[in-house]
Design an enzyme around this catalytic site. Structure first.
Site, PDB file in Angstrom:
ATOM      1  N   SER A  42      -6.485  26.655  -3.920  1.00 32.05           N
ATOM      2  CA  SER A  42      -7.385  25.578  -3.476  1.00 32.05           C
ATOM      3  C   SER A  42      -7.305  25.399  -1.978  1.00 32.05           C
ATOM      4  O   SER A  42      -6.221  25.169  -1.437  1.00 32.05           O
ATOM      5  CB  SER A  42      -6.970  24.239  -4.108  1.00 32.05           C
ATOM      6  OG  SER A  42      -7.001  24.315  -5.489  1.00 32.05           O
ATOM      7  N   HIS A  73     -13.496  25.802  -4.084  1.00 28.10           N
ATOM      8  CA  HIS A  73     -13.320  27.218  -4.443  1.00 28.10           C
ATOM      9  C   HIS A  73     -14.673  27.913  -4.306  1.00 28.10           C
ATOM     10  O   HIS A  73     -15.595  27.636  -5.060  1.00 28.10           O
ATOM     11  CB  HIS A  73     -12.830  27.352  -5.888  1.00 28.10           C
ATOM     12  CG  HIS A  73     -11.424  26.880  -6.087  1.00 28.10           C
ATOM     13  ND1 HIS A  73     -10.409  27.710  -6.453  1.00 28.10           N
ATOM     14  CD2 HIS A  73     -10.886  25.664  -5.934  1.00 28.10           C
ATOM     15  CE1 HIS A  73      -9.285  27.014  -6.539  1.00 28.10           C
ATOM     16  NE2 HIS A  73      -9.554  25.768  -6.231  1.00 28.10           N
ATOM     17  N   HIS A  95      -9.218  28.670 -13.526  1.00 23.90           N
ATOM     18  CA  HIS A  95      -8.139  27.839 -14.054  1.00 23.90           C
ATOM     19  C   HIS A  95      -8.299  27.604 -15.548  1.00 23.90           C
ATOM     20  O   HIS A  95      -9.427  27.475 -16.046  1.00 23.90           O
ATOM     21  CB  HIS A  95      -8.115  26.478 -13.345  1.00 23.90           C
ATOM     22  CG  HIS A  95      -7.924  26.561 -11.863  1.00 23.90           C
ATOM     23  ND1 HIS A  95      -8.976  26.725 -10.995  1.00 23.90           N
ATOM     24  CD2 HIS A  95      -6.802  26.496 -11.102  1.00 23.90           C
ATOM     25  CE1 HIS A  95      -8.508  26.765  -9.754  1.00 23.90           C
ATOM     26  NE2 HIS A  95      -7.198  26.634  -9.788  1.00 23.90           N
ATOM     27  N   TYR A  97      -7.710  24.840 -16.937  1.00 23.70           N
ATOM     28  CA  TYR A  97      -8.314  23.516 -17.164  1.00 23.70           C
ATOM     29  C   TYR A  97      -9.832  23.531 -17.079  1.00 23.70           C
ATOM     30  O   TYR A  97     -10.500  22.596 -17.515  1.00 23.70           O
ATOM     31  CB  TYR A  97      -7.735  22.452 -16.220  1.00 23.70           C
ATOM     32  CG  TYR A  97      -7.984  22.675 -14.744  1.00 23.70           C
ATOM     33  CD1 TYR A  97      -9.236  22.456 -14.185  1.00 23.70           C
ATOM     34  CD2 TYR A  97      -6.956  23.081 -13.906  1.00 23.70           C
ATOM     35  CE1 TYR A  97      -9.460  22.666 -12.834  1.00 23.70           C
ATOM     36  CE2 TYR A  97      -7.163  23.295 -12.567  1.00 23.70           C
ATOM     37  CZ  TYR A  97      -8.418  23.077 -12.040  1.00 23.70           C
ATOM     38  OH  TYR A  97      -8.643  23.286 -10.703  1.00 23.70           O
ATOM     39  N   GLU A  98     -10.392  24.594 -16.522  1.00 23.22           N
ATOM     40  CA  GLU A  98     -11.859  24.696 -16.487  1.00 23.22           C
ATOM     41  C   GLU A  98     -12.420  25.038 -17.865  1.00 23.22           C
ATOM     42  O   GLU A  98     -13.635  24.984 -18.068  1.00 23.22           O
ATOM     43  CB  GLU A  98     -12.282  25.777 -15.485  1.00 23.22           C
ATOM     44  CG  GLU A  98     -11.984  25.422 -14.042  1.00 23.22           C
ATOM     45  CD  GLU A  98     -12.335  26.566 -13.110  1.00 23.22           C
ATOM     46  OE1 GLU A  98     -13.522  26.719 -12.792  1.00 23.22           O
ATOM     47  OE2 GLU A  98     -11.422  27.317 -12.708  1.00 23.22           O
ATOM     48  N   ALA A 125      -1.784  25.614  -4.333  1.00 23.54           N
ATOM     49  CA  ALA A 125      -1.368  24.274  -3.925  1.00 23.54           C
ATOM     50  C   ALA A 125      -0.508  23.733  -5.060  1.00 23.54           C
ATOM     51  O   ALA A 125      -0.834  23.943  -6.233  1.00 23.54           O
ATOM     52  CB  ALA A 125      -2.586  23.385  -3.731  1.00 23.54           C
ATOM     53  N   MET A 229      -1.273  24.152 -11.409  1.00 23.97           N
ATOM     54  CA  MET A 229      -2.148  24.452 -12.548  1.00 23.97           C
ATOM     55  C   MET A 229      -2.725  25.871 -12.496  1.00 23.97           C
ATOM     56  O   MET A 229      -3.826  26.113 -12.997  1.00 23.97           O
ATOM     57  CB  MET A 229      -3.297  23.435 -12.581  1.00 23.97           C
ATOM     58  CG  MET A 229      -2.857  21.974 -12.587  1.00 23.97           C
ATOM     59  SD  MET A 229      -4.249  20.863 -12.437  1.00 23.97           S
ATOM     60  CE  MET A 229      -3.422  19.310 -12.083  1.00 23.97           C
ATOM     61  N   SER A 230      -1.984  26.795 -11.907  1.00 19.59           N
ATOM     62  CA  SER A 230      -2.544  28.143 -11.768  1.00 19.59           C
ATOM     63  C   SER A 230      -1.431  29.183 -11.676  1.00 19.59           C
ATOM     64  O   SER A 230      -0.267  28.905 -11.981  1.00 19.59           O
ATOM     65  CB  SER A 230      -3.408  28.217 -10.504  1.00 19.59           C
ATOM     66  OG  SER A 230      -2.592  28.110  -9.355  1.00 19.59           O
ATOM     67  N   ASN A 253       1.718  17.573  -2.067  1.00 24.16           N
ATOM     68  CA  ASN A 253       2.027  16.167  -2.367  1.00 24.16           C
ATOM     69  C   ASN A 253       3.393  16.110  -3.019  1.00 24.16           C
ATOM     70  O   ASN A 253       3.857  17.102  -3.578  1.00 24.16           O
ATOM     71  CB  ASN A 253       0.969  15.589  -3.323  1.00 24.16           C
ATOM     72  CG  ASN A 253       0.832  16.414  -4.611  1.00 24.16           C
ATOM     73  OD1 ASN A 253       0.353  17.543  -4.582  1.00 24.16           O
ATOM     74  ND2 ASN A 253       1.268  15.846  -5.707  1.00 24.16           N
ATOM     75  N   HIS A 267      -6.655  14.509  -5.870  1.00 26.65           N
ATOM     76  CA  HIS A 267      -7.175  15.792  -5.392  1.00 26.65           C
ATOM     77  C   HIS A 267      -7.487  15.744  -3.896  1.00 26.65           C
ATOM     78  O   HIS A 267      -7.343  16.753  -3.201  1.00 26.65           O
ATOM     79  CB  HIS A 267      -8.418  16.166  -6.207  1.00 26.65           C
ATOM     80  CG  HIS A 267      -8.890  17.570  -5.983  1.00 26.65           C
ATOM     81  ND1 HIS A 267      -8.077  18.675  -6.132  1.00 26.65           N
ATOM     82  CD2 HIS A 267     -10.103  18.066  -5.622  1.00 26.65           C
ATOM     83  CE1 HIS A 267      -8.761  19.778  -5.865  1.00 26.65           C
ATOM     84  NE2 HIS A 267      -9.996  19.440  -5.548  1.00 26.65           N
TER      85      HIS A 267
END
Ligand code: HPA
Length: 292
Positions: A42, A73, A95, A97-98, A125, A229-230, A253, A267
């Site tokens: 990201s 992206h 991802h 989650y997509e 990230a 998440m990747s 973060n 985000h």
């Protein structure tokens, strides 16, 4: 396989020929013969803009390729030279989650292998679980924890095609020692914008919700230093087909692991930290690639 309508749910049915069709399509349209592939996380797609002699393919034009749906992206494959080395860059990744299955998120990696790629550089990230990490730090991934994978959701599930790799690949050496040493040395030389290169364990979670306080405490207890998440599905497939892997996380973060905290992961913060620090990470990657 239909090239335009990609069914994210029926994802374990790719054949060797599917990957080959995508690879051959690309090889017929670029003279570049990349030895290194880079997956940009990201906000880290700026790396692809640094390539010389570029050939750019939007994912939507590539037969068999999934489409990226996340803001930040770009969704294109960029061939070219980085530090004089032939590379292919994914500007935008896929991802879990997509809605894609794990096989789909890692689809490009087998294509890279068929293109002749030998080394995969993955960037992402990630939220910092390790209390000593600050937003903006870069973490060299030493190892990973595959949360969905431990429950069986992995891109290597299903029939195994020996042409890619063995049924039961080792993962104890997933992140290449030599490349990691090279990244450490390069980061030292470069000073990394004043900070040093961190090192740790990346934990892959399904997302897209950020973690609860209890989940953060759990992941920390498990030995994870960063969460995201990747990346892990791509690394599993890369190692299965014998690619060397270098992994770098940008800590965007600090996760919230205290009920008294008023903070919440979001985000915007992830994208903002990435914007501020992407140049240093990109510089590190391009200097490492110059030395591969
Ligand atoms: N959690 C999960 N994924 C992330 C985070 C996080 O805190 N930050 C960036 N990606």
């Amino acid at each position: 396989m239909a090239s335009s309508s990609f069914d994210a749910s029926s994802s374990s049915s790719y054949t060797y020929e599917d990957y080959k069709e995508t690879a051959d399509w690309l090889l017929a349209r670029t003279e570049q013969r990349p030895r290194v592939a880079i997956i940009c996380g990201s906000g880290l797609g700026g790396l692809a803009d640094l390539l010389d002699k570029r050939n750019v393919f939007p994912y939507g034009d590539i037969p068999g390729f999934p489409q990226s749906t996340v803001p930040g992206h770009a969704g294109r494959l960029v061939f070219g030279e980085l530090s004089g080395r032939p590379c292919v860059c994914m500007q935008g990744r896929f991802h879990f989650y997509e809605g894609y299955g794990a096989h789909t998120t890692a689809y490009p990696v087998r294509v890279f292998s068929l293109l002749g790629v030998e080394t995969l550089v993955v960037t992402n990230a990630a939220g910092g679980l390790n209390g000593r990490f600050d937003p903006g730090d870069v973490m060299l991934i030493r190892d990973h924890i595959n949360m969905p994978g431990l429950a069986g959701e992995t891109p290597l599930r299903g029939p195994n095609d020996q042409r890619f790799g063995p049924r039961f690949p080792a993962m104890s050496d997933a992140y290449d020692r030599e490349l990691s040493a090279l990244a450490r040395r390069t980061a030292e030389e470069q000073g990394l914008g004043g900070g040093s290169l961190r090192e740790g364990v990346y934990c892959f979670v399904g997302g897209p919700s950020y973690e609860t306080v209890a989940e953060c405490k759990l992941l920390r207890l498990l030995g994870a230093d960063a969460v995201g998440m990747s990346t892990v599905p791509e690394v599993l497939v890369a190692r299965h087909c014998g690619l060397r892997v270098l992994g770098l996380s940008l800590i965007t973060n600090k996760v919230v692991s205290d009920y008294a905290s008023e903070e919440a992961a979001n985000h915007q913060e992830v994208l903002e930290t990435t914007r501020l620090r992407s140049q240093d990470l990109q510089r590190l990657v391009s200097h490492v690639i110059a030395k591969i």
